[in-house]
Design an enzyme around this catalytic site. Structure first.
Site, PDB file in Angstrom:
ATOM      1  N   ASP A 190      38.420  68.757  34.646  1.00 15.73           N
ATOM      2  CA  ASP A 190      37.070  68.978  34.115  1.00 15.73           C
ATOM      3  C   ASP A 190      36.579  70.306  34.696  1.00 15.73           C
ATOM      4  O   ASP A 190      36.745  71.355  34.076  1.00 15.73           O
ATOM      5  CB  ASP A 190      36.186  67.781  34.512  1.00 15.73           C
ATOM      6  CG  ASP A 190      34.700  67.968  34.194  1.00 15.73           C
ATOM      7  OD1 ASP A 190      33.942  67.001  34.360  1.00 15.73           O
ATOM      8  OD2 ASP A 190      34.297  69.070  33.791  1.00 15.73           O
ATOM      9  N   ASP A 244      36.419  59.297  37.631  1.00 16.04           N
ATOM     10  CA  ASP A 244      36.053  60.700  37.770  1.00 16.04           C
ATOM     11  C   ASP A 244      35.605  60.937  39.209  1.00 16.04           C
ATOM     12  O   ASP A 244      34.642  60.325  39.670  1.00 16.04           O
ATOM     13  CB  ASP A 244      34.918  61.061  36.801  1.00 16.04           C
ATOM     14  CG  ASP A 244      34.590  62.552  36.838  1.00 16.04           C
ATOM     15  OD1 ASP A 244      33.729  62.984  36.058  1.00 16.04           O
ATOM     16  OD2 ASP A 244      35.214  63.294  37.628  1.00 16.04           O
ATOM     17  N   SER A 256      29.913  56.892  30.879  1.00 15.18           N
ATOM     18  CA  SER A 256      30.141  57.246  32.274  1.00 15.18           C
ATOM     19  C   SER A 256      29.230  56.400  33.161  1.00 15.18           C
ATOM     20  O   SER A 256      28.014  56.362  32.946  1.00 15.18           O
ATOM     21  CB  SER A 256      29.837  58.729  32.497  1.00 15.18           C
ATOM     22  OG  SER A 256      30.062  59.075  33.844  1.00 15.18           O
ATOM     23  N   LYS A 309      34.142  54.838  32.125  1.00 11.10           N
ATOM     24  CA  LYS A 309      34.526  55.830  33.141  1.00 11.10           C
ATOM     25  C   LYS A 309      33.711  55.543  34.388  1.00 11.10           C
ATOM     26  O   LYS A 309      32.476  55.477  34.330  1.00 11.10           O
ATOM     27  CB  LYS A 309      34.238  57.224  32.606  1.00 11.10           C
ATOM     28  CG  LYS A 309      34.103  58.347  33.623  1.00 11.10           C
ATOM     29  CD  LYS A 309      34.076  59.684  32.922  1.00 11.10           C
ATOM     30  CE  LYS A 309      33.230  60.703  33.664  1.00 11.10           C
ATOM     31  NZ  LYS A 309      33.289  62.028  33.008  1.00 11.10           N
ATOM     32  N   GLY A 329      30.608  65.165  28.971  1.00  9.93           N
ATOM     33  CA  GLY A 329      29.157  65.201  28.795  1.00  9.93           C
ATOM     34  C   GLY A 329      28.471  65.771  30.016  1.00  9.93           C
ATOM     35  O   GLY A 329      29.000  65.679  31.127  1.00  9.93           O
ATOM     36  N   LYS A 331      32.586  56.654  38.153  1.00 10.58           N
ATOM     37  CA  LYS A 331      32.522  57.697  39.165  1.00 10.58           C
ATOM     38  C   LYS A 331      33.078  57.114  40.463  1.00 10.58           C
ATOM     39  O   LYS A 331      32.780  55.965  40.814  1.00 10.58           O
ATOM     40  CB  LYS A 331      31.072  58.135  39.377  1.00 10.58           C
ATOM     41  CG  LYS A 331      30.485  58.883  38.215  1.00 10.58           C
ATOM     42  CD  LYS A 331      31.171  60.204  38.000  1.00 10.58           C
ATOM     43  CE  LYS A 331      30.474  60.994  36.904  1.00 10.58           C
ATOM     44  NZ  LYS A 331      31.090  62.313  36.690  1.00 10.58           N
ATOM     45  N   GLU A 350      40.077  61.881  36.728  1.00  3.75           N
ATOM     46  CA  GLU A 350      39.432  63.149  36.366  1.00  3.75           C
ATOM     47  C   GLU A 350      39.068  63.942  37.617  1.00  3.75           C
ATOM     48  O   GLU A 350      38.439  63.408  38.537  1.00  3.75           O
ATOM     49  CB  GLU A 350      38.182  62.843  35.540  1.00  3.75           C
ATOM     50  CG  GLU A 350      37.480  64.015  34.933  1.00  3.75           C
ATOM     51  CD  GLU A 350      36.259  63.597  34.125  1.00  3.75           C
ATOM     52  OE1 GLU A 350      36.151  62.409  33.746  1.00  3.75           O
ATOM     53  OE2 GLU A 350      35.385  64.452  33.898  1.00  3.75           O
ATOM     54  N   LYS A 377      34.205  70.510  27.859  1.00  2.00           N
ATOM     55  CA  LYS A 377      32.740  70.557  27.830  1.00  2.00           C
ATOM     56  C   LYS A 377      32.340  71.942  27.342  1.00  2.00           C
ATOM     57  O   LYS A 377      32.583  72.941  28.033  1.00  2.00           O
ATOM     58  CB  LYS A 377      32.148  70.338  29.228  1.00  2.00           C
ATOM     59  CG  LYS A 377      32.317  68.933  29.764  1.00  2.00           C
ATOM     60  CD  LYS A 377      31.727  68.830  31.164  1.00  2.00           C
ATOM     61  CE  LYS A 377      31.909  67.446  31.725  1.00  2.00           C
ATOM     62  NZ  LYS A 377      31.440  67.361  33.131  1.00  2.00           N
TER      63      LYS A 377
HETATM   64  C1  LIG Z   1      25.403  64.764  36.580  1.00  2.00           C
HETATM   65  S1  LIG Z   1      27.143  64.586  36.407  1.00  2.00           S
HETATM   66  C2  LIG Z   1      27.553  65.591  35.042  1.00  2.00           C
HETATM   67  C3  LIG Z   1      29.059  65.809  35.035  1.00  2.00           C
HETATM   68  C4  LIG Z   1      29.842  64.527  34.740  1.00  2.00           C
HETATM   69  N1  LIG Z   1      29.448  63.979  33.445  1.00  2.00           N
HETATM   70  C5  LIG Z   1      29.572  62.672  33.175  1.00  2.00           C
HETATM   71  O1  LIG Z   1      29.939  61.850  33.982  1.00  2.00           O
HETATM   72  C6  LIG Z   1      29.176  62.235  31.778  1.00  2.00           C
HETATM   73  C7  LIG Z   1      27.700  62.342  31.593  1.00  2.00           C
HETATM   74  C8  LIG Z   1      27.327  62.108  30.125  1.00  2.00           C
HETATM   75  O2  LIG Z   1      27.765  61.086  29.566  1.00  2.00           O
HETATM   76  O3  LIG Z   1      26.639  62.997  29.549  1.00  2.00           O
HETATM   77  C9  LIG Z   1      31.344  64.793  34.771  1.00  2.00           C
HETATM   78  O4  LIG Z   1      31.792  65.339  35.783  1.00  2.00           O
HETATM   79  O5  LIG Z   1      32.071  64.461  33.839  1.00  2.00           O
HETATM   80 MG   LIG Z   2      33.872  65.042  35.187  1.00  2.00          MG
END
Ligand SMILES: CSCC[C@@H](NC(=O)CCC(=O)O)C(=O)O
Ligand SMILES: [Mg+2]
Length: 372
Positions: free
Chosen positions: A243, A193, A139, A165, A295, A167, A218, A267
């Site tokens: 998610d 995402d 991510s 991925k 994650g 953001k 996402e 998750k």
């Molecule tokens: C601090 S953002 C945590 C939530 C985010 N998580 C990630 O982007 C993956 C983070 C990881 O690789 O643990 C999501 O919305 O999917």
């Molecule tokens: Mg997410």
């Protein structure tokens, strides 16, 4: 089993680089590990869990200090009162406490780890894993500018990550996605995402992502917007993945029935534990819905458990199961290492990793000891 003591180890882990999403920037991961000391039929055992709630209620309504207080005032007393406790009945015993899936997941995890260690069984074997390595996605946060983003993505691709991925957020979406596609080509597995940053009125704008052949988009809309996600999905070619909206197997069933989720990010913390996560996996698979493991910047405890979950047959897309060094210079357990785009499914008893008590102590900011 009988629960003898719960110790919540509050930890603070610096993140190797600021991680920016549509809801903010993280530079330090505050979390707590749950250490459960139990008596089992085969003698005493210790298991570990991890609460994935954020320090502030920015991802979901849960936040760490609330989870600690909930565990202290309700979850622990309920579980201490049970003579014949099993990991499979934790959810039943906690059913009178409404909500707080992340806090509940953390204690269920610790009891599950303790039981599996006693049984000398791996989590992957217990859950029904079918592979011994799983593809590792990464991510990538929102960057200050496109060149900086391209440098980060190039680095992750050089490391061998199987999927990127990105953001995104309003104003930081079309340009970075197009730039990554232009720079790295069409063969890179790429998804985005939004962390619920858009509304249905953005549908025409989000349609412009279709040209980039993304694996999925996402959580474009809000956590409670199931019907609106279904309406958006009818307007996009890019598959919609949920998610934040998927807080339980029941929510997953609603999302699937409404056509709001073509893909589901599972998750375990968000849904209340690894047993509920498996129920969502089974439900999605029955409906032909691919799932992948999300994650929450877990330490090696949650990261190892997530990798075990990702070894189930319905996890057909690379998950956010990066190596430890994606976020942390030094993990609290042995390092989870990504090699050639995949990570090994832990095969040892329980979650298959060991908490290093020296490193834990070095990262511990507070300790809450709960006893009957
Ligand atoms: C601090 S953002 C945590 C939530 C985010 N998580 C990630 O982007 C993956 C983070 C990881 O690789 O643990 C999501 O919305 O999917
Ligand atoms: Mg997410």
């Amino acid at each position: 089993m009988r629960l003898r003591r719960l110790t919540l180890h509050h930890v603070s882990l610096p993140i190797v680089a600021p991680f920016t999403t549509s809801f903010g920037t993280e530079t330090v991961r505050e979390a707590y590990l749950v250490e459960a000391e139990v008596d089992t039929a085969r003698g005493p055992s210790v298991g570990w869990g991890e609460c994935v709630a954020m320090a502030a209620p920015v991802y979901s309504s849960e936040f760490l200090s609330a989870s600690v207080e909930l565990t202290r005032r309700w979850l622990a007393p309920l579980l201490f009162a049970v003579d014949d406790l099993t990991p499979e009945t934790v959810g039943h015993h906690l059913r009178g406490v409404v909500g707080h899936p992340m806090a509940k997941a953390a204690v269920e995890m610790a009891l599950l780890d303790a039981q599996l260690r006693t049984d000398e069984r791996s989590l992957a074997s217990y859950l029904g894993g079918v592979v011994d390595r799983v593809p590792s996605g990464v991510s990538v946060g929102i960057h200050d500018d496109v060149p900086a983003l391209l440098r980060s993505v190039a680095g992750y691709l050089d490391e061998g990550y199987a999927r990127i991925k990105l953001k995104i957020a309003p104003g930081v979406d079309l340009e970075p996605v197009a730039a990554v596609r232009r720079e790295f080509g069409d063969d890179v597995l790429l998804q985005v995402d939004a962390n619920a940053a858009y509304t249905l009125s953005d549908a025409q704008h989000l349609r412009r992502l279709d040209e980039h052949r993304l694996l999925l988009i996402e959580q474009p809309l809000g956590e409670s917007d199931l019907r609106q996600h279904a309406l958006l999905a009818q307007q996009l070619e890019t598959p919609v993945c949920l998610d934040e909206s998927i807080t339980s197997a029941e929510a997953a069933a609603d999302a699937i029935a409404l056509g709001a989720a073509a893909v589901i990010n599972i998750k375990p913390g968000r849904v209340g534990g690894y047993l509920e996560a498996r129920r969502i996996h089974d439900l999605a698979r029955a409906h032909g819905i691919p799932v992948w493991c999300g994650g929450m910047l877990e330490t090696g405890v949650g990261r190892a458990a997530n990798i075990a979950l990702a070894s189930l047959p319905g996890f057909t897309l690379p998950g956010d199961v990066s190596g430890s060094k994606r976020f942390y210079d030094e993990d609290i357990t042995e390092e989870i290492v990504m090699t050639d785009g995949s990570v090994a499914v832990p095969s040892g008893p329980g979650f298959g990793v060991t908490v290093d008590r020296g490193r834990l102590a070095a990262r511990t900011t507070a300790t809450t000891v709960l006893e009957p």
